[in-house]
Design an enzyme around this catalytic site. Structure first.
Site, PDB file in Angstrom:
ATOM      1  N   ASP B 263     -25.222  67.767 104.516  1.00 40.77           N
ATOM      2  CA  ASP B 263     -26.010  69.062 104.801  1.00 40.77           C
ATOM      3  C   ASP B 263     -27.426  68.621 104.199  1.00 40.77           C
ATOM      4  O   ASP B 263     -27.897  68.752 103.108  1.00 40.77           O
ATOM      5  CB  ASP B 263     -25.581  70.239 103.876  1.00 40.77           C
ATOM      6  CG  ASP B 263     -26.229  71.550 104.499  1.00 40.77           C
ATOM      7  OD1 ASP B 263     -27.453  71.494 104.605  1.00 40.77           O
ATOM      8  OD2 ASP B 263     -25.647  72.559 104.015  1.00 40.77           O
ATOM      9  N   HIS B 264     -28.377  68.357 105.394  1.00 40.03           N
ATOM     10  CA  HIS B 264     -29.620  67.652 105.025  1.00 40.03           C
ATOM     11  C   HIS B 264     -30.545  68.681 104.208  1.00 40.03           C
ATOM     12  O   HIS B 264     -31.519  68.373 103.467  1.00 40.03           O
ATOM     13  CB  HIS B 264     -30.443  67.193 106.318  1.00 40.03           C
ATOM     14  CG  HIS B 264     -30.834  68.291 107.234  1.00 40.03           C
ATOM     15  ND1 HIS B 264     -30.033  68.703 108.206  1.00 40.03           N
ATOM     16  CD2 HIS B 264     -31.900  68.777 107.555  1.00 40.03           C
ATOM     17  CE1 HIS B 264     -30.372  69.613 108.887  1.00 40.03           C
ATOM     18  NE2 HIS B 264     -31.896  69.835 108.332  1.00 40.03           N
ATOM     19  N   HIS B 326     -25.843  75.781 106.047  1.00 42.08           N
ATOM     20  CA  HIS B 326     -27.222  75.932 105.409  1.00 42.08           C
ATOM     21  C   HIS B 326     -27.159  77.143 104.637  1.00 42.08           C
ATOM     22  O   HIS B 326     -27.500  77.018 103.399  1.00 42.08           O
ATOM     23  CB  HIS B 326     -28.238  75.499 106.336  1.00 42.08           C
ATOM     24  CG  HIS B 326     -28.120  74.513 107.202  1.00 42.08           C
ATOM     25  ND1 HIS B 326     -27.605  73.161 106.747  1.00 42.08           N
ATOM     26  CD2 HIS B 326     -28.378  74.200 108.462  1.00 42.08           C
ATOM     27  CE1 HIS B 326     -27.681  72.192 107.625  1.00 42.08           C
ATOM     28  NE2 HIS B 326     -28.028  72.882 108.745  1.00 42.08           N
TER      29      HIS B 326
END
Lengths: 311, 572
Positions: B263-264, B326
């Site tokens: 999950d950047h 996110h």
């Protein structure tokens, strides 16, 4: 923006700094430290440039102290302070004040620097040249958490190294040591792979290279084996050889930024080991502002408790 | 006068007699090296014929990894960076956008910062008729265009030596056999020690195929003393059921703690800083609760439309694409209790407690909103509406905007709403967490004096312009007592400029180091689907998404949703 102040005082300089910041519209900037550069006119330009580049990573107030020498005895008695205040795009991401001292005030530069330090932020002093014998006891050095010297900038580096050893105080550091970080991290990474007991070691470098001497002392302290110093044509450190029962671990950098790494039983491979510019060295120095205990270990070159010396 | 000795000058390299001798000696040593490499190559062939690389690894002279204490490392020596151990990265779908724009540049940036081990290898796998050199060229171009740090030839050479390309389909057995051979050859020639991370940069429908193939060809089984890890990207399913299915497939082949879900957002400095801000300081935590916090708004807005992702996006929508991963992760970090330690296990425990305490509003119709962008003007450009986008069904009811209200039913947060919203084609690209505080219980000032005074807020700006803003009231200069809101800024760009690495850099390094702090675990993924599924079900059966003009801050319904609670959205 640039403000020139002739025959001035620290409080006028402080006023100019506030004025400069107001004018460019950033009344509060997140500067993280004060960097004091003590240098002569000859080295000022390069040092300021390096500090400004490093300030991209560590926004700082840079105070450059340049001691000027008057030519005639009559001039020498006159005491004067000139300042050049640079804020905004001309000073990297922080502020720069170039202080030129004439006459008596040169001996009391700390009285000018003290009121200009950022509140509550760490202070770093860097002597690109002409570092004092005992940096921690120097009036300017005493203001700082961290004192940066450079053994590359002296006539007899190995003698300077002994001086540094004698006067070492926590917070001292030297760019000759900083230059070694890529070497040291590659050596450590090599030993992560080649998990072998080291029986001998050699450092190859040009003559009288202080980095090579520090590297040799560090290896001696950590590995507990005698370290041979081999003189080569340089430039700077050209190779390290760690002997094991299975063969040598070698990092060889005969020239240029490409080195080769050889591990026992494996083919050699290339490694990027660039000689870094001063700005990168300074940026690395500023990353940590607490005492560098490993530098002390390397200066002394003795085995530590965890790794007793076998020699 | 000082004599500054330059670090390297050509004049200094003139060779003395001794030096020449030393050089000759080294060349002799070089011959020895060559001999060693021949041996190694032969050893590699031997391995290729069936012996496991572990046999080579367990060389009697090598001290076992568990007992080995590197004498050159010392916790006090903090200049030495965290360098990943000997390892390689295999990327599936290496020709994709993500790989070219993010992964390859991140690998190069890591190498440039000296954080990759000597001998690090990069293997690409894709359906292209390429040789190793063609692959290297593609990486070269991608790096030149997208890398964060300047291009340096020597770093490139170091990296390029370890690049391999395997052409083939995911159901092509010979390709996987080739991959296995490449991996073993790299172990022998580059010393990767059997440590590999497999990055699945492919659509999820291929996951089962790829992991099965990895298992079938023995690539997922780590030889003794080494590791094999799988890295997967979102989407992690489209609802609880499919997520569980996907997890089962991956876990059948890889141990759950060897699966890294990217999950950047969690790789971003500001997001990591949320925990530092909350738990390393004394001044925020005492007010970080229902007694002082009025509500929390978490926003992720994009100014772009769906672009070329129609095939993926339609039927998925904003909530599944963004809120499930996110925004819920950001919410968990904002709301969680202090973890016992800063390690993956403790973080997971605390985040799960938050997810399990989440309470959905009773009336989903009143407290959730979805929308679709309509045609309009955005930032001076005329743009099409979602239903007019190429490849989208004109009757699609996919949401491009979603706003939901959640409550966390625990002692710290009972009664404090968390508003989560995300959307495409909104005013500007911004992601932020705004913690909005209650008004002062009593004001000694006249109501006229405080007319323009809003609520205090702490805003964590995740992107762009990473940093933090504190909003508070202050007296307007002058003789009258008048109060107005002002902001105080902490900008990452100012305090630690440039050293802030890209999220993917950090995450890839963490995968190689085996540090799972910043990766959501499968329990988190499943819990977050449990939160979102009822909302998606409600939407599927009730009405259609509201239309909102492109370039605005979402549909009016969303404003009404907050107005019902007596609040309003911040303009980020």
């Amino acid at each position: 923006m640039r403000i020139d102040l002739t025959d001035t005082t620290a409080s006028k300089i402080n006023k100019a700094l506030v004025q400069g910041r107001r004018a460019i519209g950033t009344p509060a900037v997140g500067m993280v430290l004060t960097m004091v550069i003590v240098t002569d006119e000859e080295n000022a330009y390069d040092s300021i440039k390096a500090a400004e580049e490093a300030s991209r990573e560590h926004p700082s107030r840079t105070l450059v102290v340049i001691k000027r020498h008057a030519r005639s005895p009559r001039e020498r008695t006159k005491s004067r302070l000139d300042a050049e205040v640079r804020v905004g795009s001309e000073a990297g991401t922080g502020e720069t004040v170039v202080l030129r001292t004439y006459g008596e005030v040169s001996d009391h530069a700390d009285s000018v620097v003290l009121p200009l330090l950022l509140p509550d932020a760490p202070v770093v002093v860097w002597w690109p040249v002409d570092a004092p014998e005992n940096p921690a006891k120097d009036p300017l050095g005493a203001l700082a958490q961290r004192r940066i010297t450079d053994m590359y900038a002296v006539e007899r580096p190995l003698e300077a190294l002994q001086t540094r050893l004698r006067s070492y105080a926590p917070g001292d550091t030297d760019l000759a040591w900083t230059r070694l970080t890529p070497w040291r991290s590659m050596l450590a990474a090599a030993l992560d792979q080649a998990r072998l007991r080291i029986v001998s070691a050699a450092v190859e470098s040009e003559a009288d290279n202080p980095s090579a001497e520090l590297l040799a002392r560090w290896l001696h302290a950590r590995l507990g084996v005698p370290v041979e110093r081999v003189e080569t044509g340089g430039p700077v450190v050209t190779g390290v050889r760690l002997g094991t029962e299975k063969g040598d671990i070698v990092i060889d950098r005969p020239e240029g930024p490409l080195a080769t790494l050889t591990l026992p039983g494996q083919p050699s491979r290339t490694l990027a080991l660039k000689v870094r510019p001063t700005s990168e060295l300074i940026a690395e120095e500023l990353r940590r502002l607490d005492a560098d205990e490993m530098y002390a270990v390397a200066l002394r070159g003795e085995g530590t408790k965890e790794n007793p010396t076998h020699v | 006068m000082s004599r500054k000795v330059p670090e390297t000058t050509a004049s200094e390299t003139k060779e003395t007699k001794e030096a020449k001798e030393a050089r000759t000696a080294r060349e002799a040593a070089g011959v020895v090296d060559a001999g060693q490499s021949r041996e190694a190559a032969e050893a590699a062939e031997a391995i290729g014929t069936g012996t496991s690389p572990a046999a080579q690894e367990e060389d009697s002279a090598l001290i076992p990894a568990a007992e080995w204490q590197n004498p050159l490392r010392d916790p006090r020596d903090r200049r030495l960076p965290r360098i990943a151990g000997p390892s390689g990265l295999v990327i599936f779908g290496v020709t994709g956008d993500l790989s070219r724009k993010k992964l390859m540049p991140a690998v190069y940036d890591l190498a440039n910062r000296g954080l990759l081990p000597p001998g690090f290898s990069l293997v690409g796998f894709a359906r292209r008729d390429w040789e190793d050199q063609d692959f290297a060229q593609v990486v070269h171009d991608a790096v030149k265009e997208h890398a964060r740090t300047p291009f340096r030839e020597e770093v490139w050479q170091q990296l390029a030596e370890g690049m391999r390309f395997i052409p083939g389909d995911f159901d092509d057995d010979t390709a996987f056999k080739q991959l296995r051979e490449a991996v073993e050859e790299l172990d022998a020639s580059r010393g990767t020690s059997g440590n590999y991370a497999f990055y699945l940069s492919v659509p999820p429908k291929f996951f089962p195929k790829v992991v099965q193939q990895l298992k079938k060809h023995g690539l997922a089984d780590a030889p003794k003393g080494s590791w094999r890890r799988a890295v997967i990207e979102k989407p992690f399913g489209r609802d609880l059921e499919s997520a569980q299915e996907l997890n089962a497939i991956v876990h059948e082949v890889f141990e759950p703690d060897q699966v890294f879900r990217i999950d950047h957002y969690l790789g971003k400095e500001t997001v990591q800083n949320i925990l530092a801000l909350r738990f390393a300081n004394q001044m925020y935590e005492p007010i970080w609760n229902r007694s002082y916090v009025d509500h929390v708004q978490i926003t992720m807005a994009e100014d772009i439309g769906i672009g070329g992702r129609a095939g993926y996006y339609d039927g998925i929508g904003a909530a599944r694409d963004v809120i499930q991963n996110h925004l819920l992760q950001l919410m968990a970090l904002t709301a969680m209790e202090e973890p016992a330690a800063f390690d993956a296990e403790s973080l997971l425990t605390e985040k799960l407690k938050v997810f399990r305490a989440v309470q959905l509003p009773e009336d989903l119709g009143e407290h959730t909103v979805r929308g679709q962008y309509a045609g309009g003007w955005q930032g001076g450009e005329r743009v099409r509406g979602y239903l007019e986008e190429e490849g989208i069904d004109p009757h699609s009811s996919t949401d491009t905007y979603a706003a939901i209200k959640l409550e966390i039913d625990n002692r710290r947060w009972a009664g404090v709403p968390f508003y989560l919203r995300t959307g495409k084609r909104l005013g500007r690209r911004v992601t932020e967490i705004a913690v909005v505080f209650e008004r002062a219980p009593h004001s000694p000032f006249d109501s006229e004096a405080t007319e323009e005074l809003g609520q205090n807020a702490i805003v964590i700006r995740v992107q762009p312009d990473e940093g933090m803003t504190v909003r508070f009231g202050s007296k307007v200069p002058g003789t009258s007592m008048e109060l107005r809101d002002v902001t105080m800024d902490f900008a990452y760009g100012e305090s630690f400029t440039e050293s802030s690495p890209e999220a993917y850099e950090r995450l890839i390094l963490d995968v190689l180091l085996g540090d799972a702090n910043l990766f959501p675990r499968h329990q988190e993924v499943e819990e977050s689907w449990r939160i979102l599924d009822p909302i998606e079900e409600y939407w599927a059966t009730h009405g259609r998404p509201a239309q909102y003009p492109s370039g605005s801050w979402g549909p009016e319904e969303a404003d009404e949703m907050l107005a019902r609670d007596g609040r309003s959205w911040r303009r980020p």
